[in-house]
Write a protein that holds these residues in place. Structure first.
Motif, short mmCIF file in Angstrom:
data_model
loop_
_atom_site.label_atom_id
_atom_site.label_comp_id
_atom_site.label_asym_id
_atom_site.label_seq_id
_atom_site.Cartn_x
_atom_site.Cartn_y
_atom_site.Cartn_z
N HIS A 151 -3.84 9.82 4.47
CA HIS A 151 -4.89 9.41 3.54
C HIS A 151 -5.82 10.60 3.25
O HIS A 151 -6.19 11.34 4.15
CB HIS A 151 -5.69 8.23 4.11
CG HIS A 151 -4.89 6.99 4.22
ND1 HIS A 151 -4.59 6.20 3.13
CD2 HIS A 151 -4.27 6.42 5.28
CE1 HIS A 151 -3.85 5.17 3.52
NE2 HIS A 151 -3.63 5.28 4.82
N GLY A 152 -6.14 10.77 1.98
CA GLY A 152 -7.01 11.86 1.55
C GLY A 152 -6.31 13.18 1.30
O GLY A 152 -6.92 14.10 0.80
N TYR B 126 -3.64 10.99 -2.04
CA TYR B 126 -3.26 9.68 -1.48
C TYR B 126 -4.54 9.00 -0.99
O TYR B 126 -5.26 9.54 -0.17
CB TYR B 126 -2.27 9.88 -0.34
CG TYR B 126 -1.73 8.59 0.20
CD1 TYR B 126 -1.00 7.71 -0.59
CD2 TYR B 126 -1.94 8.24 1.53
CE1 TYR B 126 -0.49 6.53 -0.09
CE2 TYR B 126 -1.43 7.06 2.04
CZ TYR B 126 -0.72 6.21 1.23
OH TYR B 126 -0.22 5.04 1.72
N PRO B 127 -4.83 7.80 -1.52
CA PRO B 127 -6.10 7.14 -1.19
C PRO B 127 -6.19 6.72 0.27
O PRO B 127 -5.25 6.51 0.94
CB PRO B 127 -6.12 5.93 -2.10
CG PRO B 127 -4.75 5.76 -2.61
CD PRO B 127 -4.03 7.05 -2.43
N ASP C 2 0.81 -1.22 0.00
CA ASP C 2 0.00 0.00 0.00
C ASP C 2 0.84 1.27 0.00
O ASP C 2 0.36 2.34 0.32
CB ASP C 2 -0.99 0.01 1.17
CG ASP C 2 -0.29 0.01 2.53
OD1 ASP C 2 0.94 -0.17 2.58
OD2 ASP C 2 -1.00 0.17 3.54
#
Length: 108
Positions: free
Chosen positions: A73-74, A107-108, A3
């Motif tokens: 994230h995000g 960024y997921p 990841d």
């Protein structure tokens, strides 16, 4: 599953083949803070003496580096790439005036 975020750089010349040095780094969305690789590598992640040809060419002209730092994230980030003549002046990625070609990502 891996990841981590991977930064990729691809390059071409406009007319003839050449050897180039490629530098890649990750900035925050504002382009004001270098997120990776950090102060230990003030020119970015280097790939030296890379072959470059005009399009079309079947041989790969790219490099890839994993981002070795935890990201939020995000959050938005910018991958920056600077292609220089072989042995030429290296970019100082902490100088706000130094910009590479950039691609914004979330960024997921």
């Amino acid at each position: 599953m891996d990841d981590r975020l991977y930064m990729n750089a691809e390059w071409r010349t406009t007319s003839r083949s050449a050897l180039v040095d490629v530098y890649i780094w990750l900035e925050d969305a504002t382009g004001q803070e270098v997120v990776h690789p950090g102060t230990s590598m003030p020119n970015g992640m280097p790939s030296y003496n890379m072959a470059a040809w005009p399009t079309p060419r079947i041989h790969p002209q790219w490099t890839e580096y994993p981002v070795g730092k935890g990201l939020v994230h995000g959050e938005k980030y910018q991958v920056s790439v600077s292609v220089r003549e072989q042995g030429g002046v290296k970019p100082n990625i902490f100088n706000p005036a130094v910009q590479g070609n950039q691609l914004g990502i979330v960024y997921p």
